[in-house]
Motif scaffolding. Structure first.
Motif, mmCIF file in Angstrom:
data_model
loop_
_atom_site.group_PDB
_atom_site.id
_atom_site.type_symbol
_atom_site.label_atom_id
_atom_site.label_comp_id
_atom_site.label_asym_id
_atom_site.label_seq_id
_atom_site.Cartn_x
_atom_site.Cartn_y
_atom_site.Cartn_z
ATOM 1 N N UNK A 128 -16.990 9.780 2.859
ATOM 2 C CA UNK A 128 -17.909 9.445 1.773
ATOM 3 C C UNK A 128 -17.160 9.295 0.451
ATOM 4 N N UNK A 129 -16.330 10.267 0.123
ATOM 5 C CA UNK A 129 -15.584 10.224 -1.144
ATOM 6 C C UNK A 129 -14.656 9.021 -1.185
ATOM 7 N N UNK A 130 -13.966 8.792 -0.085
ATOM 8 C CA UNK A 130 -13.044 7.653 -0.034
ATOM 9 C C UNK A 130 -13.799 6.334 -0.217
ATOM 10 N N UNK A 131 -14.929 6.157 0.489
ATOM 11 C CA UNK A 131 -15.699 4.911 0.361
ATOM 12 C C UNK A 131 -16.208 4.718 -1.062
ATOM 13 N N UNK B 90 -28.354 8.930 -0.048
ATOM 14 C CA UNK B 90 -27.860 10.303 -0.215
ATOM 15 C C UNK B 90 -27.062 10.691 1.014
ATOM 16 N N UNK B 91 -25.790 11.033 0.800
ATOM 17 C CA UNK B 91 -24.932 11.415 1.905
ATOM 18 C C UNK B 91 -24.856 12.908 2.133
ATOM 19 N N UNK B 92 -24.597 13.638 1.059
ATOM 20 C CA UNK B 92 -24.486 15.099 1.125
ATOM 21 C C UNK B 92 -24.461 15.621 -0.303
ATOM 22 N N UNK B 93 -24.643 16.936 -0.430
ATOM 23 C CA UNK B 93 -24.565 17.542 -1.750
ATOM 24 C C UNK B 93 -23.185 17.307 -2.353
ATOM 25 N N UNK B 94 -22.155 17.420 -1.507
ATOM 26 C CA UNK B 94 -20.777 17.242 -1.991
ATOM 27 C C UNK B 94 -20.548 15.830 -2.507
ATOM 28 N N UNK B 95 -21.038 14.840 -1.772
ATOM 29 C CA UNK B 95 -20.796 13.466 -2.189
ATOM 30 C C UNK B 95 -21.583 13.119 -3.448
ATOM 31 N N UNK B 96 -22.784 13.690 -3.591
ATOM 32 C CA UNK B 96 -23.540 13.398 -4.803
ATOM 33 C C UNK B 96 -22.889 14.040 -6.019
ATOM 34 N N UNK B 97 -22.337 15.237 -5.859
ATOM 35 C CA UNK B 97 -21.591 15.858 -6.956
ATOM 36 C C UNK B 97 -20.372 15.016 -7.307
ATOM 37 N N UNK B 98 -19.750 14.448 -6.285
ATOM 38 C CA UNK B 98 -18.578 13.605 -6.547
ATOM 39 C C UNK B 98 -18.979 12.332 -7.293
ATOM 40 N N UNK B 99 -20.074 11.707 -6.883
ATOM 41 C CA UNK B 99 -20.564 10.538 -7.608
ATOM 42 C C UNK B 99 -20.808 10.871 -9.076
ATOM 43 N N UNK B 100 -21.360 12.046 -9.322
ATOM 44 C CA UNK B 100 -21.600 12.494 -10.693
ATOM 45 C C UNK B 100 -20.281 12.739 -11.424
ATOM 46 N N UNK B 101 -19.339 13.400 -10.760
ATOM 47 C CA UNK B 101 -18.062 13.741 -11.391
ATOM 48 C C UNK B 101 -17.300 12.501 -11.839
ATOM 49 N N UNK C 20 -14.736 3.387 7.501
ATOM 50 C CA UNK C 20 -14.323 3.376 6.099
ATOM 51 C C UNK C 20 -14.161 1.945 5.617
ATOM 52 N N UNK C 21 -14.263 1.793 4.312
ATOM 53 C CA UNK C 21 -14.014 0.514 3.663
ATOM 54 C C UNK C 21 -12.524 0.327 3.411
ATOM 55 N N UNK C 22 -12.094 -0.929 3.416
ATOM 56 C CA UNK C 22 -10.781 -1.276 2.891
ATOM 57 C C UNK C 22 -10.983 -1.965 1.542
ATOM 58 N N UNK C 23 -9.909 -2.259 0.831
ATOM 59 C CA UNK C 23 -10.037 -2.739 -0.543
ATOM 60 C C UNK C 23 -10.814 -4.047 -0.651
ATOM 61 N N UNK C 24 -10.760 -4.873 0.402
ATOM 62 C CA UNK C 24 -11.501 -6.130 0.367
ATOM 63 C C UNK C 24 -12.938 -5.956 0.854
ATOM 64 N N UNK C 25 -13.351 -4.699 1.037
ATOM 65 C CA UNK C 25 -14.674 -4.300 1.511
ATOM 66 C C UNK C 25 -14.930 -4.687 2.969
ATOM 67 N N UNK C 26 -13.873 -5.029 3.697
ATOM 68 C CA UNK C 26 -13.998 -5.043 5.150
ATOM 69 C C UNK C 26 -13.997 -3.584 5.596
ATOM 70 N N UNK C 27 -14.221 -3.318 6.870
ATOM 71 C CA UNK C 27 -14.301 -1.921 7.286
ATOM 72 C C UNK C 27 -13.713 -1.726 8.676
#
Length: 298
Positions: A270-273, A7-18, A216-223
């Motif tokens: 969080x949203x970007x990752x 759990x990151x934040x209320x905002x990120x959990x709403x985004x996961x749901x959205x 942050x992650x990059x597309x190849x999941x490096x960071x």
């Protein structure tokens, strides 16, 4: 299916749901979130862990009969993990064997009492006798073999050693009475591991842990480190050559963000990752490799 755990934040959990992400929640301390996702009509996106990891690290106790009752009261959620026992804090042949026996006894007890249309996953942890995995694969309960199981990773070793371990597991499965069983990899997000074994699903808190640490992650999941609170660190992107900064900027632009947004805002990271993981999930490909498999198990 790549399940976001933690759990990151209320905002990120709403985004996961959205965005209808796959979500792993813990029976131990995330029941409120579970009910929230159910209320949003997202039961099919949920994977519920028993909370054995939290129990092992906190000394708390989960009542198996209460857990069974909770599952049966929420059987619109179809994927639940048995009440397994983790060999922690000491992993040795004795503790691994004891935990394997407790987990198996719990699985049998639960499978006979949990509603039959619920998928209940037995768990095999690294270090446990390989006979325990064979038992999970080859034993019928209520006239059926398990059609979905969890396999824990081999942590604290190199990626190559983990790949060898899962290749070994793959051979055990293929030579069992249950060669087409679906496998969930517990806590795995390393692409080389995910792509070297035909996982049906896995889960990870990587999206969260990186954001917390300004990464942050990059597309190849490096960071990469991007937080403007981390500019004193040598590895921070803003201390790299111009072409590196431009590369990362282009990468984050693909997902509708700017490097400035990610450097200054935790919730944006969080949203970007999350977006990067969803993109990886959508484009996931199993890349079978053949090689030597030498692995030491208890």
């Amino acid at each position: 299916n790549l399940y976001c755990a933690g759990y990151g934040s209320k905002e990120s959990d709403l985004y996961l749901s959205d965005v209808h992400a796959h979500r792993l929640l813990s029976n131990f301390n995330e029941r409120k979130l579970l009910q929230s996702w159910k209320a949003d009509g997202l039961s099919s996106r949920l994977f519920i862990d028993s909370g054995a990891y939290s129990v092992a690290h906190s000394g708390a106790v989960i009542d198996i009969d209460e857990y069974i009752g909770y599952i049966n009261a929420n059987d619109d959620i179809k994927i639940w993990v048995e009440l397994d026992k983790i060999p922690y804090p000491v992993l040795n042949p004795t503790t691994a064997r004891e935990c394997s026996e407790v987990s198996w006894a719990n699985y049998k007890y639960m499978r006979e009492r949990v509603n039959p249309d619920v998928t209940l996953l037995p768990v095999y942890h690294f270090g446990e006798p390989i006979s325990g995995l064979n038992r999970i694969l080859n034993t019928e309960i209520n006239g059926k073999l398990a059609d979905y199981i969890c396999v824990g990773g081999r942590h604290g070793v190199s990626t190559d050693e983990q790949i060898q371990y899962f290749k070994y597991i793959d051979q055990i499965i293929k030579n069992s009475d249950n060669p087409n069983v679906r496998v969930h990899g517990l806590g795995i997000t390393v692409p080389r591991i995910l792509e070297s074994f035909p996982f049906y699903s896995s889960d990870s808190t990587t999206w969260l842990q990186l954001a917390v640490n300004g990464q942050i992650l990059l597309k190849d999941l490096s960071y990469v480190v991007v937080s403007n609170q981390s500019t004193a660190k040598k590895q921070c992107i803003f201390n790299q050559p111009k072409e590196c900064i431009e590369f990362v900027e282009r990468s984050v632009n693909e997902f509708g963000f700017t490097l400035e947004q990610l450097s200054s805002d935790y919730n944006n990271r969080l949203r970007y990752n999350i977006d990067v993981l969803l993109d990886y999930e959508k484009n996931y490909t199993y890349k079978e490799e053949v090689g030597n498999m030498t692995i030491e198990l208890f």
